[in-house]
Design an enzyme around this catalytic site. Structure first.
Site: not given
Length: 375
Positions: A27, A179, A182, A184, A239
């Site tokens: 990112t 994705h 991580n 998400y 996260n």
């Protein structure tokens, strides 16, 4: 003399790579505003890092406005965004490289100020992550409690991933990476620390894996399995992620993905830590040793690799390729430096997220490098 394991050809889905050094998705938050549109600066950045027969994976890219969790992240849902990405793919292809788009939805890792109409972020369940997040103004604020998605919204989400994949194809990408890592949205559905649902998307491991597999299957139908990769982060805690039985969960997911004839499976080693430059955690589980034998297809390993360990993991057949992140930021010609053992330039963490060309496209090529670091 034995050939360098990292610099031998590799068939990856529909592609024929000339080496096995992959640029990991990172990112960078430098899309043009308004509209979250890739622009000339982004094309320059990716073009600088392209190499003959090498694979780049883009920064995570929003599949809808609701998917956004950070300021300045690019999208892949508007005509302007497709056109912007086309300039990026053309820059990479002009140097003989390949590029996949990483498509994502952040789920609960967002804030209402970043959401359409100021709505709450969505998630599998109304379970907030701990800690703070950056809102649309750049201020650190506590995470909000997200809204649990309804089943009809989940069906729409699958269609949104398909639309993004088709848009990526229109923009000239060589494939997409779903994705699922991580912390998400797809990862949030996978793990029972964040998924407390009692319908067919919650409870058992098979139910929690259902959304990821539905997305993958739908994207495969849309663009072909040899153009689709998946990224996972087993045992990762980034996260605020957790699961009560990670071994069984990740074995099941890997075995299911093994039946899909994917271009690749891309797995982040649990030792990885994106938030610091401290040494990796050597005591963490070795995902490559576990999942390469389960998945059996082309396997990309990422997370805390240096030249020696990258060569070893490929030579030992625990991975087929290795993805590097931070070294690619500050060394646009990173594969060549790795091949020759040349000096590496150290990155400036303060310029990772947002900003202009500084810390983005102004790193010197090989002949201008002067500062040494570990790759």
């Amino acid at each position: 003399m034995q050939p360098d394991p990292l610099f031998t050809p590799l068939k990856l889905g529909a592609l024929e790579l000339k080496h096995r050094v992959v640029m990991a998705p990172m990112t960078r938050m430098r899309s043009a505003q308004p509209g979250h549109v890739p622009h000339a600066l982004n094309a320059e950045y990716y073009g600088q890092r392209a190499s003959e027969g090498g694979l780049l994976i883009t920064e995570a890219t929003d599949i809808t406005p609701q998917a956004q969790g950070y300021r300045g992240t690019p999208g892949l849902y508007s005509a302007e965004q497709i056109a912007g990405w086309r300039a990026v793919t053309e820059a990479v292809h002009a140097k003989g490289g390949f590029i996949f788009s990483q498509i994502w939805h952040v789920g609960r890792i967002s804030h209402s100020s970043l959401q359409p109409d100021g709505a709450l972020p969505v998630a599998p369940s109304a379970v907030p992550p701990s800690g703070d997040h950056t809102d649309a103004s750049g201020k650190q604020v506590p995470f909000e409690t997200p809204r649990a998605m309804e089943e009809k919204e989940i069906a729409e989400l699958v269609r949104d991933f398909v639309t993004a994949a088709r848009n990526a194809q229109e923009a000239g990408f060589d494939g997409v990476e779903v994705h699922g890592a991580n912390g998400y949205l797809l990862d949030q559905f996978l793990r029972n620390g964040s998924n407390k649902r009692t319908d067919r998307y919650g409870g058992s491991i098979e139910n929690r894996a259902r959304l990821l597999l539905e997305v993958v299957d739908a994207v495969i139908v849309a663009i072909g399995s040899d153009r689709v990769g998946v990224r996972l982060s087993p045992w990762g805690t980034f996260n605020d992620m957790s699961d009560s039985d990670g071994e069984t969960l990740w074995d099941y997911v890997a075995s299911e993905l093994a039946t899909r004839d994917l271009a690749y499976l891309h797995v982040v080693e649990p030792r990885a830590d994106f938030t610091t430059d401290l040494p990796v955690d050597a005591s963490a589980p070795d995902a490559a040793s576990r999942f390469k034998s389960i998945f059996k297809g082309t396997y990309i390993s990422a997370g805390g690799y240096v030249a020696e360990t990258a060569r070893a993991v490929v030579a030992d057949a625990r991975a087929d390729a290795v993805a590097f992140g931070r070294p690619f930021i500050s060394n646009p010609d990173f594969p060549e430096r790795l091949r020759t053992g040349a000096t590496m330039t150290w990155h400036d963490r303060a310029t990772f997220y947002g900003g202009d060309h500084r810390g983005y496209t102004d790193y010197a090529p090989l002949e201008g490098a002067s500062q040494s670091c570990v790759a």
